[in-house]
Structures are given as structure tokens and as C-alpha cells.
Design an enzyme around this catalytic site. Structure first.
Site, short mmCIF file in Angstrom:
data_model
loop_
_atom_site.label_atom_id
_atom_site.label_comp_id
_atom_site.label_asym_id
_atom_site.label_seq_id
_atom_site.Cartn_x
_atom_site.Cartn_y
_atom_site.Cartn_z
N GLU A 52 0.82 -1.22 0.00
CA GLU A 52 0.00 0.00 0.00
C GLU A 52 0.85 1.27 0.00
OE1 GLU A 52 -2.77 -0.13 3.33
OE2 GLU A 52 -1.24 0.53 4.73
N ARG B 298 -4.84 6.71 -2.81
CA ARG B 298 -3.37 6.75 -2.83
C ARG B 298 -2.82 7.29 -4.16
NH1 ARG B 298 -2.59 4.84 2.19
NH2 ARG B 298 -3.85 3.04 2.79
O1 S3P Z 1 -5.54 -5.80 6.45
C1 S3P Z 1 -5.42 -4.61 6.14
O2 S3P Z 1 -5.77 -3.68 6.91
C2 S3P Z 1 -4.83 -4.28 4.83
C3 S3P Z 1 -4.13 -5.25 4.14
C4 S3P Z 1 -3.55 -4.99 2.81
O3 S3P Z 1 -4.39 -5.62 1.86
P1 S3P Z 1 -3.87 -6.65 0.71
O4 S3P Z 1 -3.21 -7.78 1.38
O5 S3P Z 1 -5.13 -6.98 -0.01
O6 S3P Z 1 -2.89 -5.85 -0.12
C5 S3P Z 1 -3.42 -3.50 2.51
O7 S3P Z 1 -3.07 -3.30 1.17
C6 S3P Z 1 -4.72 -2.80 2.84
O8 S3P Z 1 -4.62 -1.42 2.54
C7 S3P Z 1 -5.03 -2.92 4.31
C1 PEP Z 2 -5.51 -1.44 -0.61
C2 PEP Z 2 -6.04 -0.53 0.20
O1 PEP Z 2 -7.27 -0.57 0.79
P1 PEP Z 2 -8.32 -1.73 1.10
O2 PEP Z 2 -8.39 -1.82 2.59
O3 PEP Z 2 -9.58 -1.28 0.47
O4 PEP Z 2 -7.78 -3.01 0.48
C3 PEP Z 2 -5.28 0.70 0.56
O5 PEP Z 2 -5.75 1.45 1.44
O6 PEP Z 2 -4.20 0.96 -0.03
#
Ligand code: S3P
Ligand code: PEP
Length: 458
Positions: A334, A406
């Protein structure tokens, strides 16, 4: 919302006339707030969330839990509670769990945490819970959660889509047990099952099978927060089997939790110090955290700055020179959009890898970054699992954001040093940081600073 342009408007990204020099209060972490809400809703006693993030993703989470019967009250942050958690101003959330129930309708927006963390909660409710969201939410992977819940005993009607919209027909309890999933497209599949696991009759054992798991710090965050709420969790990092997590059934405690600042949302502010050769302090940077944003200290130092963690927070200082980077961002995906923006301003090429799963985030982030940074003159090529960035002199232009918060903050970073960058729909930052335009303007023009940003110059 005041000060935030209408959706289709173009926001002229402020250019920094001189190196930035400011202190910023970044609002609370989305990931901690939404885990905190879920765990508090599943607890056997009331709890507090202090300095919670109030943004689209977290308000949707709170609304969804309310729809299933949980009471969430907004109260001033000094009204009750004790100890460390009671510090700080602003509002707090008091969460009073109740018997979960349908019928209920949940709008997930485009929040991965809501669409993935809540179907297991709904399986514990009595009655049907219908899930739907933005058009993009229908395209984001959810099969891992749906298939796993079915294997654990839930009835889900998704009309065979393996995605949203769907209805979970909760019966008030779920058997649980052992389940195999392929979570290579999103770590949130694992987190989702673990968070509700203590409330399943047999708990849960999640075995990831398939390609490499992204965003491991976010799974560690889930494990730490579960343990802090009294759950017993076995995880690979404690010497357990690789890619296997086990949660024992048991009651969850109500906590008094103060939410850390969102370190991923700190990224553009630290980047501002790097690309302008200035200095930015992010207040309350935690000494220990599972947030992936903590990796920015190392990543941005490699790209040319230096940082110091003090009692005031994290101070990042740029030198005016920015270097390209070769980095595997698999664990911290992220952070990619802002890192890519900085890389576009560097004195050497960058290679960002390990992030193929970003094609399934809010938008296809690899395609969007290649197109929009390319549109400002940067050389950007998509690789099979990332981006190759070859900096060239940049020029102004419209930067499209594809309803991705983002992308908007990344565009603002470029706009600091490239005149004429116009960000389309900066209001999309409301997903996790509704105050972004004001905070950013305060960074560049301390005279205009609101409560969140203060300049250091006299
Ligand atoms: O568990 C979480 O809070 C998150 C996990 C990640 O997701 P992904 O594993 O789908 O990338 C991240 O990118 C997202 O913004 C938040
Ligand atoms: C991937 C993201 O969000 P989400 O929690 O919707 O997956 C993010 O915030 O970069």
C-alpha cells in the site's frame, strides 16, 4: 465537507516555493481502527476506541456493525476510561456489543477491510446479511473468504459469482475448524477468518496454500490485536508451521485502545521532506508497530533522506537529492503509489517488484501509475509484478485518480516540485484521509495551516 472540491473538479496541487518545514498530526490508522471495531463488536464486554480514524472506510465499518445490532456511540475523549488510553482530545468511540442479528444491509463502499472482515461476522449473526458496494467492490477478490466460510459451515448466496454482491445467511453460530485458502491475492482473507475465529465453536485453523502471501505486517497486526483482546493465537513467526495460523475459541475482552496514526497516510508527508529537501515531523510515531508504513524510515532513507525518532515523533529530513531504488514491496504494497511518485523525481531509475496484487486494489494501481506518471513525462513500464521507473524532466498536466485515495496523494507529491499538476477528484482521499487537502495546503503554506499541520518557520 468543507474545503474539499466536488468529485469531478481538478485540484491544483500546491507547489512548494521552498523546502517544506512542518509538523503534522496524521489521523488514526485505517487498519487498526477497523480491526479494533470488529474485535470490540465481537467482545463479551464494552470497549473503547480512542482517536479512531473517521473516514469513509471506517464509517462504513461502524455503520455495518450498527446494522447488525452493535451499539457504537461517539463520546468526547475525556469522558471516561482510564490510563494511557484516555489521553488526547477529539472524540472516542464506545462500543457496546450485542447479539448480532439480521436482516441487515451492509454497504462496503470500496473498503477491502469491510468486504472481507465482515462476512465472517455476519455468519455469527442470526438472520440474513446482504453485502454490496461500489462497482469496483464487485471486481475485488473475495473468493478466499466465501469458500472458506462455506467450508467452515456458513450458508452464503453469491449467485455463483465468488464475489459481491452476496448474502450471508447467519444462524447465530459457526462451527469453524480447519480450512485451506489461497490468500495470494489478499492478506485480508487470512485476517478476516482470524478476527472472528475466537467466536467460532471450534475456533479456526487457516492454512494458506498457493503463491506468496502479500502484506504480512497486516496479518501480524491481526495476530497482535487478537492477542491483546485475550485470544490465543498460534502464528508462523512464533516457530509454528509456515503459512498456518490457529485461533482457539474463547471470549474476547473489551479493550481501551488508542489508535496509532496511519503511517501509510504519513507517506506523502515524509515524501514532501524528501523531494523538497525539507523537514517534516509526524507526531506520535509509534516506537513499536505492525503497520507497514514503518518501513518508510528505511525506504526513504535509501532514497536520499535521513530520519530520527524522538519523543515528538518521526522527523524526516531531505537533502534535496532523491535516488532511485530497487525494492521488493510485497509486504508493504500500500506504500507503492507514493514511493513511485518519489521515484519519478529521482536522479536514477527504480525497480519496484513483488506487487502484482496491486492490480486488484482500489484500481489497477500498476496500470494507473504507469499511465498517470507517464502522462507527466516520466518513463514508466509495467513489469509482470511491478514497475520500472525511469525519471525524465516532468511537466504539469491532469493526473487522474480512478477513485483511489493513494493515487491522489501520490499526485500531490509530484505537484510539490512540478508546476501545473492538477489532481482529478482529490476528494477520493476521503476513503482514509478526508483532511488531506487541508493538511497538504498547511504543509506548503504554513500561514494557511489548519489544526493538523503547523509550520516551523517564524
Ligand atoms: O488488512 C489490512 O488492513 C490491509 C491489508 C492490505 O491488503 P492486501 O493484502 O489486499 O494488499 C493492505 O493493502 C490494505 O490497505 C489494508
Ligand atoms: C488497498 C487498500 O485498501 P483496502 O483496505 O480497500 O484493500 C489501501 O488502502 O491501499
Amino acid at each position: 465537507m468543507t474545503g474539499i472540491p466536488a468529485q469531478s473538479a481538478l485540484w491544483p496541487a500546491p507547489t512548494a516555493a521552498r523546502p517544506v518545514d512542518a509538523t503534522v498530526t496524521v489521523p488514526g490508522s485505517k487498519s487498526v481502527t477497523n480491526r479494533g471495531l470488529v474485535l470490540a463488536a465481537l467482545a463479551s464486554e464494552p470497549g473503547w476506541l480512542r482517536r479512531p480514524l473517521r473516514s469513509r472506510d471506517t464509517l462504513l465499518m461502524a455503520e455495518a456493525l450498527r446494522a447488525m445490532g452493535v451499539q457504537i456511540d461517539t463520546v468526547p475523549n475525556n469522558s471516561s476510561g482510564s490510563g494511557e488510553g484516555a489521553r488526547g482530545g477529539g472524540d472516542a468511540w464506545r462500543i457496546i456489543p450485542a447479539g448480532l442479528r439480521g436482516p441487515a444491509a451492509v454497504d462496503v463502499g470500496n473498503a477491502g477491510t469491510v468486504m472481507r472482515f465482515l462476512p465472517p461476522v455476519a455468519a455469527l449473526a442470526e438472520g440474513p446479511v446482504r453485502f454490496d458496494g461500489d462497482p469496483r467492490s464487485h471486481e475485488r477478490p473475495l473468493h478466499g473468504v466465501i469458500d472458506a466460510l462455506r467450508a467452515l459451515g456458513a450458508r452464503i448466496d453469491d449467485a455463483g459469482r465468488g464475489a459481491l454482491p452476496l448474502t450471508v445467511h447467519g444462524t447465530g453460530s459457526l462451527e469453524g475448524g480447519t480450512v485451506e485458502i489461497d490468500a495470494s491475492s489478499s492478506s485480508q482473507f487470512v485476517s478476516a477468518l482470524l478476527l472472528s475465529g475466537p467466536r467460532f465453536n471450534q475456533g479456526v485453523e487457516v492454512r494458506h496454500v498457493g503463491g506468496s502471501l502479500p502484506s504480512l505486517p497486516h496479518i501480524r497486526m491481526t495476530v497482535e490485536m487478537l492477542r491483546a483482546a485475550g485470544a490465543k493465537v498460534d502464528a508462523p513467526e512464533d516457530g509454528g508451521e509456515p503459512d498456518v495460523w490457529r485461533v482457539t475459541p474463547g471470549a474476547l475482552l473489551g479493550r481501551d485502545l488508542t489508535v496509532e496514526p496511519d503511517l501509510s497516510n504519513a507517506a506523502p508527508f515524509l515524501a514532501a521532506a524528501l523531494v523538497t529537501g525539507g523537514r517534516v515531523t509526524v507526531r506520535d510515531w509509534p516506537a513499536h508497530t505492525t503497520q507497514p508504513g514503518d518501513a518508510l524510515r528505511e525506504i526513504f532513507t535509501r532514497m536520499g533522506g535521513s530520519c530520527e525518532l524522538t519523543e515528538d515523533g518521526l522527523t524526516f529530513t531531505g537533502t534535496g537529492r532523491v535516488h532511485g531504488i530497487t525494492a521488493d514491496l510485497h509486504e508493504v504494497g500500500e506504500l507503492t503509489p507514493v514511493i513511485a511518485a518519489v521515484a519519478a523525481l529521482a536522479d536514477s531509475p527504480s525497480e519496484l517488484s513483488g506487487i502484482a496484487h496491486l492490480r486488484l486494489h482500489e484500481t489497477d494501481r500498476l496500470a494507473a501509475l504507469a499511465k498517470e506518471l507517464g502522462g507527466l513525462g516520466c518513463g514508466v513500464t509495467e513489469t509482470s509484478d511491478g514497475l520500472r521507473i525511469e525519471p525524465r524532466p516532468l511537466h504539469g498536466g491532469v493526473f487522474r485518480t480512478y477513485e483511489d485515495h493513494r493515487l491522489a496523494t501520490a499526485a500531490a507529491v509530484v505537484g510539490l516540485v512540478v508546476e501545473g499538476v492538477q489532481v482529478e477528484n482529490v476528494a477520493t482521499t476521503a476513503k482514509t484521509l478526508p483532511e488531506f487537502p487541508e493538511l497538504w495546503t498547511g504543509l506548503v503554506d504554513p500561514g494557511a495551516a489548519g489544526p493538523g499541520t503547523s509550520g516551523r518557520r517564524g
